[in-house]
Each structure stands twice: as structure tokens, then as C-alpha cells.
Design a protein around this motif. Structure first.
Motif, PDB file in Angstrom:
ATOM      1  N   TYR A 131       0.815  -1.222   0.000  1.00 23.35           N
ATOM      2  CA  TYR A 131       0.000   0.000   0.000  1.00 23.35           C
ATOM      3  C   TYR A 131       0.853   1.279   0.000  1.00 23.35           C
ATOM      4  O   TYR A 131       0.645   2.197   0.794  1.00 23.35           O
ATOM      5  N   TYR A 197      -2.456   4.744  -2.254  1.00 21.37           N
ATOM      6  CA  TYR A 197      -3.050   3.522  -2.788  1.00 21.37           C
ATOM      7  C   TYR A 197      -4.571   3.665  -2.780  1.00 21.37           C
ATOM      8  O   TYR A 197      -5.186   3.872  -1.717  1.00 21.37           O
ATOM      9  N   GLU A 280      -4.893 -14.334 -13.382  1.00 20.90           N
ATOM     10  CA  GLU A 280      -6.358 -14.409 -13.491  1.00 20.90           C
ATOM     11  C   GLU A 280      -6.782 -14.574 -14.960  1.00 20.90           C
ATOM     12  O   GLU A 280      -7.667 -15.381 -15.274  1.00 20.90           O
TER      13      GLU A 280
END
Ligand code: EPU
Length: 339
Positions: A131, A197, A280
Motif C-alpha cells: 500500500y 493507494y 487471473e
């Protein structure tokens, strides 16, 4: 007298929860114990592995050497200015517990690194980051013991050669230095809160709260809990691969075929691509094979549902890498240490 055990199960000592044995195993609680250890025949004659929280390691077989479990404890303030505090933390302290201590004390700088598993001593080795913040942003120095000479050595931030999930301790000094403590410089006033972030800003805006050390830490904890499996429930070691960096021309070519490919500018003419997206796209997300698989909420995280073996996880990682390679011509590099 230091105690060295034989044939010890490492299952409780790695967050993947993989069954593997260490031929020899010992726990080190002080610098003196380490000095004692390096004089033993087991240390002199065997390969060794220094183990922190075991949260970035995959055992694919038994370890035929000496595993040295780090358990040095202690937190000490070493310096203070109007706006900063220097804190020396022993390497066996648990990272997240230390972050919570800092949040409680209102010491700023590592709230974005809340809930990262592992120990203080392991943190500089791979320059933990999340982050928008990396450990290197707050490290003043790292202190360790040279395993050849037994002498104490101190490394300034610059001498640690920090990079993205990289440091000198992963390369030139791999297994050569026993990290005994890390000194961090944190803020006590004029905190430099990092909300760069997007996900942090979204959580804060949704809850209508302003950024502070505590609210950022809470936001990071809730983001991590929603995406990353808790190693106490499902074995894992966080991101299995690093996010790869590719040439801009390669990225532009890929963009023609895959218009939604995300990319973040890196150093000149290079682009960092999220490995989770690549994995993915290759349809691995949520897939399960016997007791190992790819996490359903974060494709970059490989998991052990219980009785998976290190070899099975490693094979899955190789299959993922080769499909990402054939689809995108991108090579994935493991972030996790594979043994
Ligand atoms: N994405 C997907 N599908 C996924 C996962 C990610 O498409 O299944 C894409 C999305 O575009 C998303 C982007 O990847 O916007 C970034 O995802 P995320 O914010 O989850 O971060 P990451 O790049 O996958 C890195 C670190 C994490 C760290 C987070 C947050 C690495 C290898 N991993 O993950 O670190 O928590 O950023 O800063 O750099 C770790 O090192 O073990 C670790 C968990």
C-alpha cells in the motif's frame, strides 16, 4: 547450553503449513546463544537455514541441515528528536505486533504495513512492502552477526541495497549474516501519511473518516482481510510471485491484444504489470487441485487447504508460470523462497 534437536517437523514453522523435517533444529534467543551455536559441529558441518516467521518460504522437501529459528525479543528506544523516534527492535519480534505497538504509541511510518506476516528480522531481507510503503522508507540500520567470524556488523540503509522485494541479504550476504535487530526511524509529529493507494482512500471515504495512523492501519487490515487468506486458516505465503517489469514496447504490443491490461510506469521505458491480473487472465483464479490451489480473491496467492505438499505447490507455480509465459511472453519470478 544450546539445545540442538534432530528430525524436527517444520509444519508449525512455515505459514504454508507444509510437512517437512529439519535434520537439525535449534532456537536462538540471544546473540550469545548464536555465538555458542557457530562453534558446534552441527553448525560447522551442516548447511544452515535461518528461519523467522516462515511466511515467505516453501519447503519442497526435508531440510537436510540445521534450521536456526530466530527468537530474539526486545524493543528499545535509542534516540528521539522533536519529530522522530528511533526504535531498535530485536529480530524475533513479530512484525504485526510491533506495528500495533507503534499504532498505539502514535509512531508513524509503518501503519501501511499492518498485518504483514513474519518477523522483524525477515522484514529487511525482502524489503517488505504494501500500500505505497516499503520497509526501506523507515530503516535506519540493520545489525547482525557475521556467521563466519562471529563479529557484529551494522548496515546503514544505503548498505542494505534495498530494491523491490530485494536487499543485499538476499544476494551477496545470503545466509551469511544473522540479523539480530533492526533500527527504524518513525515519526512522532508531522506524520507523512501515505494514502496514495486507491483502496485505502476508498475505505476512508466510504466510512467518512480522515486519515490518521490508526485509521490507515485499520483500513489496511480490512483490505488485507478481504483479499488475503489468513495463514492460520488456509496455508499461504502471501504473494507467490513478484509483479514483473516489462519493456514499454512489449507492454504496448500486449495492450493491442489485451486492451484492459493494467500497468504502472516503472523506471524509464519499463512498466510494472500486476502478476495477479496475468494469472487471473490465464484462468487460474480460484482453481483447486487436490489440497492446493490459487486463492479465489487474489490470484497471486497460492494456498494449501490442509494436506498439500510443497512439491504440489511448486508444480502448480510452474504450471502457472508457463501459461503466463505462453500467453503474454512474460516470465514470473517467485517472491517466495523455494527450498
Ligand atoms: N489483480 C487482478 N486479479 C487478482 C489480483 C490482482 O486483476 O487476482 C490486479 C488488479 O488490477 C489490481 C492489481 O492487480 O488492481 C493490484 O492488486 P493488489 O492491490 O491486490 O496488489 P498486488 O500487486 O497483487 C502487491 C504486493 C502485496 C501487497 C499489495 C498491496 C507484490 C508481489 N505483492 O500485490 O504484497 O500487499 O501489492 O500493496 O508486490 C506480499 O508481498 O506477500 C504481498 C501480499
Amino acid at each position: 547450553m544450546i539445545k540442538i534437536e534432530k528430525d524436527v517437523s517444520l509444519r508449525a514453522y512455515n505459514t504454508f503449513g507444509i510437512e517437512a523435517k529439519a535434520r537439525y533444529f535449534c532456537t536462538i534467543r540471544s546473540e550469545d546463544q548464536l555465538i555458542e551455536l557457530i562453534d558446534t559441529p552441527e553448525f560447522k558441518n551442516e548447511a544452515h537455514l535461518i528461519l523467522g516467521g516462515g511466511s515467505n518460504i516453501l519447503f519442497t522437501k526435508d531440510y537436510e541441515g540445521l534450521v536456526i529459528k530466530v527468537n530474539l525479543r526486545g524493543i528499545e528506544i535509542t534516540d528521539q528528536t522533536t519529530d522522530t523516534i528511533s526504535v531498535n527492535v530485536k529480530s524475533g519480534e513479530v512484525w504485526h505486533e510491533f506495528v500495533m505497538h507503534c499504532v498505539d504509541k502514535q509512531w508513524g511510518g509503518i501503519e501501511n504495513l499492518s498485518l504483514i506476516p513474519g518477523t522483524i528480522g525477515a522484514a529487511p531481507i525482502q524489503n517488505i512492502g504494501a500500500y505505497g510503503v516499503e520497509l526501506k522508507d523507515v530503516v535506519q540500520r540493520v545489525t547482525g552477526i557475521d556467521l563466519d567470524s562471529g563479529l557484529s556488523q551494522t548496515f546503514t540503509n544505503a548498505e542494505c541495497n534495498f530494491g523491490y522485494r530485494e536487499s543485499i541479504f538476499k544476494h551477496a550476504l545470503k545466509e551469511k549474516i544473522f540479523i539480530s535487530s533492526v533500527t527504524l526511524t518513525l515519526t512522532t509529529n508531522n506524520h507523512k501519511l501515505n494514502t496514495s493507494y486507491g483502496a485505502i482512500t476508498s475505505v476512508l471515504e466510504e466510512k467518512k473518516i480522515s486519515p490518521s495512523i490508526k485509521t490507515i492501519s485499520d483500513a489496511v487490515i480490512s483490505i488485507r482481510r478481504s483479499k488475503l487468506p489468513d495463514p492460520m486458516t488456509i496455508g499461504n505465503a502471501g504473494s507467490f510471485f513478484k509483479n514483473p517489469t516489462i519493456r514499454l514496447d512489449h507492454f504496448n504490443e500486449l495492450k493491442k491484444i489485451h486492451p484492459t491490461i493494467p500497468g504502472y510506469p516503472s523506471e524509464n521505458q519499463y512498466v510494472k504489470v500486476p502478476a495477479g491480473w496475468l494469472i487471473e487472465q490465464c484462468n487460474w483464479k480460484g482453481k483447486r487441485f487436490n489440497d492446493v490451489g490459487v486463492h479465489a480473491h487474489q490470484a497471486l496467492v497460492l494456498v494449501n487447504y490442509g494436506n498439500g505438499s510443497g512439491e504440489e505447490i511448486f508444480q502448480l507455480a510452474k504450471n502457472i508460470s508457463s501459461s503466463v509465459h505462453s500467453t503474454f511472453n512474460i516470465d514470473l519470478t517467485p517472491e517466495v523462497n523455494i527450498l
